[in-house]
Design a protein around this motif. Structure first.
Motif, mmCIF file in Angstrom:
data_model
loop_
_atom_site.group_PDB
_atom_site.id
_atom_site.type_symbol
_atom_site.label_atom_id
_atom_site.label_comp_id
_atom_site.label_asym_id
_atom_site.label_seq_id
_atom_site.Cartn_x
_atom_site.Cartn_y
_atom_site.Cartn_z
ATOM 1 N N GLY A 1 0.719 -1.237 -0.101
ATOM 2 C CA GLY A 1 -0.004 -0.132 0.012
ATOM 3 C C GLY A 1 0.860 1.137 -0.002
ATOM 4 N N LEU A 2 1.917 1.244 0.634
ATOM 5 C CA LEU A 2 2.719 2.255 0.726
ATOM 6 C C LEU A 2 3.573 2.622 -0.344
ATOM 7 C CD1 LEU A 2 4.209 4.725 2.257
ATOM 8 C CD2 LEU A 2 5.829 3.055 3.173
ATOM 9 N N LEU A 3 3.902 1.267 -1.020
ATOM 10 C CA LEU A 3 4.566 1.635 -2.383
ATOM 11 C C LEU A 3 3.706 2.101 -3.583
ATOM 12 C CD1 LEU A 3 6.857 -1.524 -2.358
ATOM 13 C CD2 LEU A 3 7.599 0.761 -1.936
ATOM 14 N N ARG A 4 2.362 1.620 -3.360
ATOM 15 C CA ARG A 4 1.404 2.078 -4.445
ATOM 16 C C ARG A 4 1.183 3.547 -4.380
ATOM 17 N NH1 ARG A 4 -2.183 -1.235 -7.246
ATOM 18 N NH2 ARG A 4 -1.993 -2.781 -5.459
ATOM 19 N N ARG A 5 1.032 3.988 -3.025
ATOM 20 C CA ARG A 5 0.881 5.498 -3.012
ATOM 21 C C ARG A 5 2.074 6.381 -3.257
ATOM 22 N NH1 ARG A 5 -2.281 2.922 0.229
ATOM 23 N NH2 ARG A 5 -4.297 3.579 0.851
ATOM 24 N N CYS A 6 3.228 5.561 -3.582
ATOM 25 C CA CYS A 6 4.451 6.544 -3.838
ATOM 26 C C CYS A 6 4.659 6.181 -5.532
ATOM 27 C CB CYS A 6 5.649 5.869 -3.082
ATOM 28 S SG CYS A 6 5.495 6.377 -1.476
ATOM 29 N N GLY A 7 3.814 5.637 -6.168
ATOM 30 C CA GLY A 7 4.009 5.540 -7.534
ATOM 31 C C GLY A 7 3.934 4.229 -8.248
ATOM 32 N N ALA A 8 4.300 3.050 -7.482
ATOM 33 C CA ALA A 8 4.385 1.900 -7.926
ATOM 34 C C ALA A 8 3.065 1.274 -8.480
ATOM 35 C CB ALA A 8 4.849 1.091 -6.695
ATOM 36 N N PHE A 9 3.203 0.742 -9.476
ATOM 37 C CA PHE A 9 2.003 0.028 -9.972
ATOM 38 C C PHE A 9 2.604 -1.638 -10.403
ATOM 39 C CE2 PHE A 9 3.914 1.865 -13.645
ATOM 40 C CZ PHE A 9 4.074 1.061 -14.646
ATOM 41 N N PHE A 10 1.835 -2.354 -9.881
ATOM 42 C CA PHE A 10 2.228 -3.922 -9.769
ATOM 43 C C PHE A 10 1.779 -4.610 -10.820
ATOM 44 C CE2 PHE A 10 1.674 -2.070 -5.347
ATOM 45 C CZ PHE A 10 3.022 -2.323 -4.841
ATOM 46 N N ILE A 11 2.785 -5.469 -11.504
ATOM 47 C CA ILE A 11 2.467 -6.217 -12.670
ATOM 48 C C ILE A 11 2.826 -7.705 -12.403
ATOM 49 C CG2 ILE A 11 3.069 -4.043 -14.375
ATOM 50 C CD1 ILE A 11 5.712 -5.486 -14.756
ATOM 51 N N ARG A 12 2.142 -8.531 -13.017
ATOM 52 C CA ARG A 12 2.616 -9.821 -13.246
ATOM 53 C C ARG A 12 3.719 -10.288 -13.874
ATOM 54 N NH1 ARG A 12 -3.938 -11.782 -14.301
ATOM 55 N NH2 ARG A 12 -4.803 -10.874 -12.498
ATOM 56 N N ARG A 13 4.185 -11.441 -13.489
ATOM 57 C CA ARG A 13 5.326 -11.834 -14.280
ATOM 58 C C ARG A 13 5.294 -12.129 -15.534
ATOM 59 N NH1 ARG A 13 9.795 -10.003 -11.601
ATOM 60 N NH2 ARG A 13 9.774 -10.653 -9.412
ATOM 61 N N SER A 14 4.142 -12.306 -16.209
ATOM 62 C CA SER A 14 3.861 -12.871 -17.324
ATOM 63 C C SER A 14 2.538 -12.134 -17.938
ATOM 64 C CB SER A 14 4.001 -14.332 -17.750
ATOM 65 O OG SER A 14 3.647 -14.555 -19.049
ATOM 66 N N LEU A 15 2.572 -11.747 -18.937
ATOM 67 C CA LEU A 15 1.214 -11.012 -19.598
ATOM 68 C C LEU A 15 0.851 -11.865 -20.519
ATOM 69 C CD1 LEU A 15 2.337 -7.377 -20.207
ATOM 70 C CD2 LEU A 15 1.276 -8.449 -18.146
ATOM 71 N N SER A 16 1.455 -12.915 -20.980
ATOM 72 C CA SER A 16 0.925 -13.818 -22.130
ATOM 73 C C SER A 16 -0.325 -14.690 -21.598
ATOM 74 C CB SER A 16 2.044 -14.855 -22.584
ATOM 75 O OG SER A 16 2.676 -15.534 -21.562
ATOM 76 N N GLY A 17 -1.201 -14.867 -22.209
ATOM 77 C CA GLY A 17 -2.323 -16.074 -22.149
ATOM 78 C C GLY A 17 -3.589 -15.420 -21.250
ATOM 79 N N ASP A 18 -3.435 -14.093 -20.986
ATOM 80 C CA ASP A 18 -4.568 -13.567 -20.405
ATOM 81 C C ASP A 18 -4.944 -12.071 -20.922
ATOM 82 O OD1 ASP A 18 -6.367 -12.277 -18.590
ATOM 83 O OD2 ASP A 18 -5.397 -13.021 -16.799
ATOM 84 N N ARG A 19 -5.819 -12.554 -22.220
ATOM 85 C CA ARG A 19 -6.054 -11.308 -23.089
ATOM 86 C C ARG A 19 -6.748 -10.022 -22.360
ATOM 87 N NH1 ARG A 19 -9.558 -12.025 -28.645
ATOM 88 N NH2 ARG A 19 -9.473 -9.852 -29.205
ATOM 89 N N LEU A 20 -7.468 -10.480 -21.248
ATOM 90 C CA LEU A 20 -8.056 -9.281 -20.481
ATOM 91 C C LEU A 20 -7.155 -8.472 -19.791
ATOM 92 C CD1 LEU A 20 -10.704 -7.768 -19.590
ATOM 93 C CD2 LEU A 20 -11.215 -9.643 -18.011
ATOM 94 N N TYR A 21 -6.424 -9.168 -18.953
ATOM 95 C CA TYR A 21 -5.352 -8.427 -18.211
ATOM 96 C C TYR A 21 -4.379 -7.713 -19.208
ATOM 97 C CZ TYR A 21 -1.648 -7.578 -14.992
ATOM 98 O OH TYR A 21 -0.650 -7.218 -14.232
ATOM 99 N N THR A 22 -4.117 -8.330 -20.254
ATOM 100 C CA THR A 22 -3.224 -7.533 -21.172
ATOM 101 C C THR A 22 -3.856 -6.214 -21.626
ATOM 102 O OG1 THR A 22 -1.940 -9.645 -21.717
ATOM 103 C CG2 THR A 22 -1.837 -7.838 -23.355
ATOM 104 N N ALA A 23 -4.873 -6.415 -21.972
ATOM 105 C CA ALA A 23 -5.605 -5.084 -22.287
ATOM 106 C C ALA A 23 -5.869 -4.001 -21.320
ATOM 107 C CB ALA A 23 -7.257 -5.684 -22.991
ATOM 108 N N VAL A 24 -6.073 -4.351 -20.174
ATOM 109 C CA VAL A 24 -6.416 -3.725 -19.065
ATOM 110 C C VAL A 24 -4.871 -2.950 -18.746
ATOM 111 C CG1 VAL A 24 -6.563 -3.344 -16.521
ATOM 112 C CG2 VAL A 24 -8.156 -4.546 -18.018
ATOM 113 N N PHE A 25 -3.631 -3.567 -18.813
ATOM 114 C CA PHE A 25 -2.455 -3.108 -18.660
ATOM 115 C C PHE A 25 -1.891 -2.272 -19.757
ATOM 116 C CE2 PHE A 25 2.251 -3.511 -19.129
ATOM 117 C CZ PHE A 25 2.636 -2.904 -17.911
#
Length: 831
Positions: A341-365
């Motif tokens: 939560g602290l890192l997110r409020r300091c500008g961090a956005f959290f990403i998954r290790r892999s974007l492949s195979g999840d079309r919806l998550y990739t589109a949102v990202f």
């Protein structure tokens, strides 16, 4: 009226002390006097962006502290050496409307061709909060232009402990005006220039206005690409649109940052405490270049990744320098309770290790990255993908870079630049876990419990941190050179597409970024002493010899710098040893002939990490020295030709900044540098010979050769193994061959007494094979088997010369006894 204003000003002047007692400020640039370079023989006129007595009082105090001319309000006289002036930009702009005192002064200054004044724009920021759109806090407390007296009082009370003053380079009034004789036109030109400067300075320091997180998430879900992905998700999974929408919302909430200035201020104070406890300083270079680019470009920060501290150090350094911290792409593993939560409020956005195979998550990202770029936020991510366990710069991963670069090139509003960043440590706090992982241990997952254990670092000292901002890459210019027709190739927003050759252009950009990171390398004391100590066969060196070798290493770097951005913090050998020996954990062995410095087995393994940080700086001189491992005398052309043959492999493995076509010129330059230091000598017959064995120069040359010794041994192992496989005339599956290289290196390490897990790093053999394929010495078939050219056998024969006698004997015996992978296992003995 004018008399009343003057009376109020002097009353405020005498009452300013309570306010200044409250104020705490930072100033940029750091070395203010030196950076401004004001001529004491010429008048100075400071310019503030708006009318504010509080800003003027703070400016006066800063000038007093730094010994600069102390400004006074400009009255009816032009600024002089004895009486510097101060103007408000708003007053300059208003004076264009009609004739007044200020217009009269400008007319006098323009008319007097001998009059010169140094104009210094100064931006004073009360707090570092750009404010949120539709935010009540912004209306009351954020330092917005045009604040009235009452609001300014609230702003001072709320932000007086966090004031930032940014001084620009002085502008010569006479040079700016040139041959201009019309005061009104001159004033318009000056006003436009200063207006643009102050807008850019504000953007660089505060960034664009913040958008509340719920608004960001709602915008992502309403974007065309995400709506289309939601429809496909519903069809593919057999769920309702509402269910698919809920999943998309969950992806967006998992991803999106929630940047707040309050969290950044808190973390800045916390990190200031931690850094002071853990490090003996954070040394920063190249920040002035970044500050300049931040005023005219949206920046993508791409640092090397060697520690979890990297995330925080880059933002901390930028914030201290008066530059808005970036939004940081962080692994989802860091989204822990409290910390996440602290890192997110300091500008961090959290990403998954892999974007492949999840079309919806990739589109949102993708939509989220687009929104960051379009709103003008700077972004930071690591091209290597993960932390380097070996200390080397890892091959770049292009997935995230491809998305970010596409978003940056699609928008036409802002120019975007890539900023490579080198981060080095005297001692990295994860070193023990890195070695465990290299030896096969499973990586420990990040957790709150692990974080609590990590607080033990507060009781230890880790030397200094070195941050060097490299030469930026301007994306539009890069695209013009490497992606022809890119402006039309991306298509429209309604029908997005990628231009032909986009993937290759991103690959080239990623490699160029890595090269510029390495070009900004810092040869810190721990790295230099590790280079020298590990080049000693028994990891023990007489102190006098060590000082002599370190002196030569530093002199070589100064005589033949790797790049203009290379930095050597300490150049005195004694100072290097005094600083680095305790940090590295070296032991001193007393002896009647002089002390010996030694590294035990565990310390020596750790030192490989620091050596690998700067190994590339000595790649060519070490290669040259290796030709004299078994030879006394060689022709210069033979040395140059040998370097030419091997340079492509070094170029790929170490991300060297010069192309292979430049190798001959560079080799000859290094030969001259080595001759000048008596590491090589020219004979009457035009040959190059090494020093005699009993000389100290021979010891330095041998030390230089060992810097790249293990690298050349890996090359030799791979080519010898390829040649053997070719002679067997059997299929060579690439995966199996890479595993055989690793196993051979492991075996050799055990038999030669090496305790260096990185020696058999599979990734290094993979890169070497890729280079052989690029040179058309090896071909990879569609079935992932390798076809080996006959030239490899000749290369393998010559490569044996890079091996020491013991290593050569053991390696050749291992290869001779190696069982054919295609042959059946021998039957067990009878009985």
């Amino acid at each position: 009226m004018r008399a009343l204003v003057a009376l109020l000003f002097w009353m405020a002047w005498w009452l300013r002390k309570p306010m200044l007692w409250l104020v705490r400020y930072r100033v940029a640039p750091d070395n203010l006097n030196e950076s401004l370079g004001l001529d004491p023989a010429k008048p100075v006129c400071f310019v503030l962006p708006e009318r504010s007595w509080a800003d003027l009082f703070v400016l006066n105090r800063i000038c007093k502290q730094y010994g600069l001319p102390r400004p006074r309000r400009t009255g009816s006289e032009l600024p002089s050496v004895e009486q510097p002036g101060c103007l408000y930009l708003s007053a300059l702009l208003e004076s264009r409307i009609g004739q007044g005192d200020l217009m009269g002064l400008i007319q006098r200054a323009v008319a007097d061709t001998g009059y010169e004044v140094q104009i210094v724009p100064v931006s004073i920021f009360w707090g570092r909060d750009p404010g949120q759109e539709t935010s009540l806090f912004k209306l009351l407390f954020a330092d917005t232009p045009g604040a009235g007296a009452l609001r300014k009082l609230f702003i001072i009370l709320a932000n007086g402990r966090n004031v930032f003053a940014s001084f620009a380079k002085p502008l010569s009034f006479r040079q700016f005006m040139g041959k201009e004789t019309d005061a009104a036109r001159a004033l318009r030109k000056l006003g436009r220039l200063l207006h643009v400067h102050f807008l850019r300075a504000r953007t660089a320091a505060l960034g664009p206005s913040l958008v509340r997180r719920p608004v960001v998430i709602r915008g992502l879900l309403n974007s065309k690409a995400v709506r289309l992905a939601i429809e496909h998700e519903a069809q593919d999974k057999g769920i309702t649109i509402e269910q698919a929408m809920a999943r998309a919302r969950k992806c967006a909430e998992e991803l999106a940052a929630d940047y707040t200035s309050a969290a950044v201020n808190f973390l800045e104070r916390l990190l200031g405490y931690v850094w002071n406890r853990v490090f003996r300083g954070v040394e920063v270079r190249g920040i002035e270049r970044v500050r300049e680019w931040a005023q005219s470009h949206e920046l993508l920060y791409l640092p090397s990744h060697r520690s979890h501290a990297d995330y925080l150090l880059v933002s901390y350094t930028l914030y201290h320098a008066g530059i808005v911290p970036p939004h940081i792409a962080a692994g989802i593993n860091l989204n822990m309770p409290v910390v996440g939560g602290l890192l997110r409020r300091c500008g961090a956005f959290f990403i998954r290790r892999s974007l492949s195979g999840d079309r919806l998550y990739t589109a949102v990202f993708r939509a989220y990255v687009d929104s960051l770029i379009q709103r003008g936020y700077s972004i930071s991510f690591y091209p290597e993908g993960g932390r380097s366990r070996t200390g080397r710069l890892l091959p770049p991963k292009t997935g995230l870079m491809s998305m970010v670069v596409e978003s940056a090139l699609r928008q036409r509003v802002r120019k975007v630049a890539v900023v490579p960043i080198y981060i080095g440590y005297d001692k990295v706090w994860e070193i023990n876990s890195y070695l465990k992982e290299l030896r096969g241990a499973k990586k420990e997952a990040e957790s709150v419990q692990g974080l609590l254990k990590a607080t033990r670092i507060l009781t230890k000292s880790f030397g200094k941190v070195y941050i060097n901002f490299g030469e930026p890459i301007l994306l539009p210019q890069f695209a013009e050179q490497n992606l022809p027709g890119w402006r039309e190739g991306f298509g429209s927003d309604a029908e997005p597409q990628r231009p032909t050759g986009y993937a290759e252009a991103v690959r080239v950009l990623a490699l160029e970024t890595q090269r510029r990171i390495n070009a900004a390398a810092v040869a810190n004391p721990s790295a230099l002493i590790s280079v020298a100590m590990l080049a000693s066969p028994q990891k023990a060196v007489a102190e006098d010899d060590l000082l002599y070798q370190l002196t030569h290493l530093v002199e070589l770097l100064r005589a033949q710098p790797y790049s203009a951005d290379q930095h050597v913090p300490l150049t005195d050998a004694r100072a290097i040893v005094d600083w680095a020996a305790p940090v590295a954990g070296l032991s001193r062995v007393p002896h009647a002939w002089g002390e010996v410095l030694a590294a035990d087995a565990d310390t020596a393994v750790k030192m490989t990490w620091y050596r690998n940080n700067i190994q590339h700086l000595f790649a060519l001189p070490s290669l040259i020295a290796n030709f004299y491992r078994t030879r006394y005398r060689l022709s210069e052309d033979a040395v140059v030709g040998g370097c030419r043959a091997l340079y492509p492999f070094l170029h790929t493995e170490f991300f060297l900044r010069w192309e292979p076509e430049e190798c001959d010129r560079l080799t000859r330059q290094w030969i001259e540098a080595m001759v000048a230091r008596k590491l090589l000598a020219r004979t009457d017959g035009g040959m190059l010979q090494r020093p005699e064995v009993e000389t100290p120069e021979f010891a330095v040359l041998a030390m230089l050769g060992r810097i790249m010794g293990e690298t050349l041994e890996r090359y030799s192992m791979t080519t010898l193994l390829l040649a053997q496989e070719r002679r067997r005339n059997a299929e060579i599956p690439r995966a199996r061959f890479e595993e055989d290289c690793k196993l051979l290196a492991e075996r050799l390490a055990v038999l030669t007494g090496r305790n260096a897990p990185e020696f058999f790093d599979a990734g290094l053999f993979r890169g070497y094979i890729n280079t052989l394929i690029g040179l058309k010495l090896v071909a990879e078939r569609e079935d992932r088997t390798l076809a080996v050219d006959e030239r490899v056998e000749r290369i393998a024969e010559r490569s044996v010369n890079f091996l020491g006698a013991e290593t050569q004997q053991i390696l050749l015996q291992l290869l001779a006894r190696r069982r054919d992978p295609g042959a059946a296992a021998p039957a067990p003995a009878a009985g």
